[in-house]
Design a protein around this motif. Structure first.
Motif, PDB file in Angstrom:
ATOM      1  N   ALA A 160       7.585 -42.351 -12.484  1.00 16.07           N
ATOM      2  CA  ALA A 160       6.428 -41.597 -12.975  1.00 16.07           C
ATOM      3  C   ALA A 160       6.072 -42.037 -14.396  1.00 16.07           C
ATOM      4  O   ALA A 160       4.888 -42.261 -14.721  1.00 16.07           O
ATOM      5  N   THR A 175      12.775 -41.182  -9.573  1.00 17.29           N
ATOM      6  CA  THR A 175      11.398 -40.686  -9.481  1.00 17.29           C
ATOM      7  C   THR A 175      10.818 -40.419 -10.862  1.00 17.29           C
ATOM      8  O   THR A 175       9.658 -40.737 -11.127  1.00 17.29           O
ATOM      9  N   TRP A 188       3.959 -39.498  -8.343  1.00 21.56           N
ATOM     10  CA  TRP A 188       5.375 -39.554  -8.697  1.00 21.56           C
ATOM     11  C   TRP A 188       5.767 -38.390  -9.603  1.00 21.56           C
ATOM     12  O   TRP A 188       6.879 -37.854  -9.478  1.00 21.56           O
ATOM     13  N   GLU A 194       3.065 -42.181  -1.672  1.00 23.81           N
ATOM     14  CA  GLU A 194       3.553 -43.118  -2.686  1.00 23.81           C
ATOM     15  C   GLU A 194       3.609 -44.537  -2.129  1.00 23.81           C
ATOM     16  O   GLU A 194       3.257 -45.497  -2.823  1.00 23.81           O
ATOM     17  N   LYS A 239       6.138 -39.009  -0.104  1.00 26.96           N
ATOM     18  CA  LYS A 239       6.718 -40.349  -0.072  1.00 26.96           C
ATOM     19  C   LYS A 239       5.835 -41.314   0.706  1.00 26.96           C
ATOM     20  O   LYS A 239       5.734 -42.498   0.357  1.00 26.96           O
ATOM     21  N   VAL A 291      11.706 -33.199  -5.416  1.00 29.67           N
ATOM     22  CA  VAL A 291      13.017 -33.835  -5.401  1.00 29.67           C
ATOM     23  C   VAL A 291      14.018 -32.993  -6.191  1.00 29.67           C
ATOM     24  O   VAL A 291      15.196 -32.886  -5.817  1.00 29.67           O
ATOM     25  N   SER A 343       7.740 -50.034  -6.489  1.00 30.07           N
ATOM     26  CA  SER A 343       7.466 -48.679  -6.002  1.00 30.07           C
ATOM     27  C   SER A 343       7.308 -48.668  -4.489  1.00 30.07           C
ATOM     28  O   SER A 343       7.784 -47.752  -3.800  1.00 30.07           O
ATOM     29  N   TYR A 385      10.862 -49.073  -2.989  1.00 33.26           N
ATOM     30  CA  TYR A 385      11.705 -47.886  -3.146  1.00 33.26           C
ATOM     31  C   TYR A 385      11.192 -46.738  -2.283  1.00 33.26           C
ATOM     32  O   TYR A 385      11.990 -46.024  -1.664  1.00 33.26           O
ATOM     33  N   ALA A 386       9.875 -46.539  -2.255  1.00 36.55           N
ATOM     34  CA  ALA A 386       9.323 -45.456  -1.439  1.00 36.55           C
ATOM     35  C   ALA A 386       9.642 -45.686   0.041  1.00 36.55           C
ATOM     36  O   ALA A 386       9.940 -44.728   0.772  1.00 36.55           O
ATOM     37  N   ASN A 421       5.998 -35.369  -7.405  1.00 34.85           N
ATOM     38  CA  ASN A 421       7.146 -35.441  -6.512  1.00 34.85           C
ATOM     39  C   ASN A 421       8.444 -35.084  -7.223  1.00 34.85           C
ATOM     40  O   ASN A 421       9.442 -34.751  -6.567  1.00 34.85           O
ATOM     41  N   CYS A 422       8.444 -35.153  -8.546  1.00 35.80           N
ATOM     42  CA  CYS A 422       9.651 -34.789  -9.290  1.00 35.80           C
ATOM     43  C   CYS A 422      10.086 -33.357  -8.979  1.00 35.80           C
ATOM     44  O   CYS A 422      11.286 -33.069  -8.877  1.00 35.80           O
ATOM     45  N   ASP A 459      17.848 -39.845  -6.675  1.00 31.92           N
ATOM     46  CA  ASP A 459      16.434 -39.922  -6.303  1.00 31.92           C
ATOM     47  C   ASP A 459      15.559 -39.269  -7.371  1.00 31.92           C
ATOM     48  O   ASP A 459      14.481 -39.766  -7.712  1.00 31.92           O
TER      49      ASP A 459
END
Length: 256
Positions: free
Chosen positions: A159, A155, A224, A40, A37, A231, A123, A126-127, A227-228, A151
């Protein structure tokens, strides 16, 4: 004299700051979810900052009579949001009495550029909000399973949008380079078609900062998209399996 047990008025602000910062768990920045994060947040700044602050210059030289030393220098500056058709420049009129005519560059590439910058700003916001939630209110993030699910959905959307924005802006930047080449500038000037007129292309615009913005666009997509997975592990879909009932296990042992 003031009571020693009562805090002074000047101590209220520091103590309020201490209460806010005490709940922040900085160690979570070392975890994959917190560290990504932060990346990002930073890469979004680099992406929209490099694109939004870009400016370049193209130009050419015109000699109405190739045998004379009189030369007209044409310099055109352009930049974000790349509405080139609104950028004027003066072309010498070799057939008249030494006057000039106003022309404009060709093309409008504001749509992919503005979409890229807008996505970078959202972005970034939000990050930053997700990072504050993860560091300061992690207990809420862990107990309320709707937050990790939301989230994850956001995300995934970011992406996908970063892939679209980076590809679109990369194509738009290629068109900007083609439209601002000195050769394209001289080809668009009718005066350069004269027999005695000598037109020379100037230096090629430096597009390094714009190229960096495209690079950070694809890096944001990788961040992103990666990061999926982290998360997703926080959502109920990837929650660890519930432990088996101890009584049931004991009954199975007794039957044996």
């Amino acid at each position: 004299m003031s009571d020693p047990g009562v805090p002074a008025a000047g101590d209220k602000a520091p103590r309020l700051q201490d209460r806010i910062l005490t709940g922040v768990r900085w160690g979570r920045l070392l975890e994959p979810l917190g560290f990504i994060k932060v990346l990002e947040w930073l890469f979004a700044i680099f992406a929209f900052g490099a694109c939004g602050s870009f400016s370049g210059e193209t130009g050419a030289t015109v000699r109405c009579d190739g045998d004379t030393k009189e030369m007209s220098v044409i310099s055109v500056q352009f930049g974000y949001p790349f509405r080139l058709y609104q950028i004027p420049f003066e072309m010498p009129d070799c057939e008249g009495e030494g006057g000039t005519r106003t022309l404009h560059l060709v093309g409008d590439f504001s749509a992919p550029a503005e979409f890229f910058v807008t996505l970078g700003v959202f972005s970034f916001l939000y990050a930053m909000a997700a990072l504050v939630l993860y560091l300061r209110f992690h207990s809420l993030y862990g107990e309320n399973k709707k937050l990790p699910t939301a989230d994850f959905c956001v995300t995934v959307c970011f992406a996908f949008l970063w892939l679209v924005a980076a590809a679109a802006w990369g194509k738009g930047l290629s068109d900007v380079k083609a439209a601002t080449r000195p050769g394209s500038l001289t080809a668009a000037m009718a005066v350069c078609q004269g027999e005695d007129v000598v037109c020379s292309a100037g230096s090629t615009p430096a597009m390094g900062l714009a190229n960096i913005s495209v690079l950070f666009g694809f890096l944001n997509f990788v961040l992103w998209a990666g990061n999926c997975w982290f998360v997703l592990r926080e959502t109920p879909w990837r929650a660890p399996a519930a432990p088996r009932d101890a009584a049931a296990e004991q009954g199975a042992i007794d039957k044996q």
